[in-house]
Design an enzyme around this catalytic site. Structure first.
Site, PDB file in Angstrom:
ATOM      1  NE  ARG A  50      -3.686  -2.141   2.742  1.00 18.58           N
ATOM      2  CZ  ARG A  50      -4.469  -2.056   3.471  1.00 18.58           C
ATOM      3  NH1 ARG A  50      -4.832  -1.234   4.574  1.00 18.58           N
ATOM      4  NH2 ARG A  50      -5.319  -3.332   3.637  1.00 18.58           N
ATOM      5  CG  ASP A  52       2.416   6.442   2.293  1.00 16.39           C
ATOM      6  OD1 ASP A  52       1.533   5.908   2.353  1.00 16.39           O
ATOM      7  OD2 ASP A  52       3.556   6.614   3.327  1.00 16.39           O
ATOM      8  CE1 TYR A 111       7.523   0.003  -0.328  1.00 14.33           C
ATOM      9  CE2 TYR A 111       7.470  -1.753   1.455  1.00 14.33           C
ATOM     10  CZ  TYR A 111       6.716  -0.802   0.310  1.00 14.33           C
ATOM     11  OH  TYR A 111       5.309  -0.912   0.652  1.00 14.33           O
ATOM     12  NE  ARG A 198       8.164   8.951   3.254  1.00  8.62           N
ATOM     13  CZ  ARG A 198       6.994   9.858   3.295  1.00  8.62           C
ATOM     14  NH1 ARG A 198       5.761   9.060   2.965  1.00  8.62           N
ATOM     15  NH2 ARG A 198       7.110  10.852   3.568  1.00  8.62           N
TER      16      ARG A 198
END
Length: 246
Positions: A50, A52, A111, A198
């Site tokens: 999901r 951003d 990621y 992040r």
């Protein structure tokens, strides 16, 4: 009804994220609208992650159920034709069993975060990498990141708006390496909290700049307090790169 699995690449810059939202463009909406134009059916897209607003994907895994009789190749070609000019591409398409689920069958996600470590303005990589001008010590970043590997309470490293039931997650691997003028962080886990990657990269960057000692990343983790987060890296340097299935 046939279940098709897709591998999707997208530039997240013009989107408010992957998941459909009421009043903003999303990747899910773009793909579902394309499916409707092709099949005349209202199909739902389910995805492994999901992402951003502003986050990109090199290989997001998704699926949708379709009644129309089509081969995977024909459907992929039709989707790519109807997705234009949105920066979304289906790079692979296949038929999967009915019990295969892009999200719930997924056993691992990876990621990558790209930092452009240079002073000159970004041209080709604008909105696709985080520009950090001070010289970064990638080796120090890598060493400090190892404190986050394993099962931990990641309260410090999750968004205040995170809706997960528990802040406990297990990170399988974190690596930080320099590639010329870039510093690349890779993170692998079964699942992630909102803003977790992040938040981690932001703190590692502080270590790389010498503004944090290496051990401060571990101390921030132990604090279990969002107020101890040093920096939340911007979305545009983050890429979903891989979903793993049994």
């Amino acid at each position: 009804m046939t279940r098709f699995a897709f591998t999707i690449e997208f530039d997240g810059t013009p989107f408010a994220g992957l998941q459909r939202q009421k009043d903003a463009p999303t990747v899910q909406q773009a793909v579902e609208d394309a499916l409707f134009r092709i099949t005349g059916e209202t199909a739902l897209l389910f995805s492994a992650g999901r992402t951003d607003a502003g986050v990109h994907a090199l290989a997001m895994r998704s699926h949708a159920d379709i009644d129309k009789d089509m081969t995977p190749f024909r459907l992929m070609e039709a989707l790519n034709a109807h997705l234009r000019p949105d920066p979304v591409a289906v790079t692979a398409c296949e038929i999967v069993p009915e019990d295969w689920h892009a999200r719930f069958s997924c056993s691992g996600r990876a990621y990558e975060y790209r930092i452009a470590n240079r002073r000159a303005p970004l041209t080709l990589e604008k909105d696709r990498a985080w520009q950090v001008a001070p010289q970064l010590d990638a080796e120090a970043m890598h060493r400090s990141a190892q404190a986050l590997v394993g099962v931990h309470d990641f309260t410090t490293f999750r968004s205040a708006h995170c809706q997960a039931d528990s802040p406990v997650r297990s990170i399988d691997r974190i690596s930080v390496r320099r590639e010329g003028s870039h510093v690349v962080t890779e993170v692998e886990a079964r699942s992630f909290l909102h803003h977790q990657v992040r938040s981690i990269v932001g703190c590692l960057a502080l270590v790389g700049m010498g503004r944090w000692r290496e051990e401060q990343v571990a101390l921030a983790l132990e604090a279990r307090d969002r107020q101890e987060l040093g920096l939340n890296a911007p979305a545009h340097g983050l890429y979903f790169v891989r979903a793993t299935y049994p």
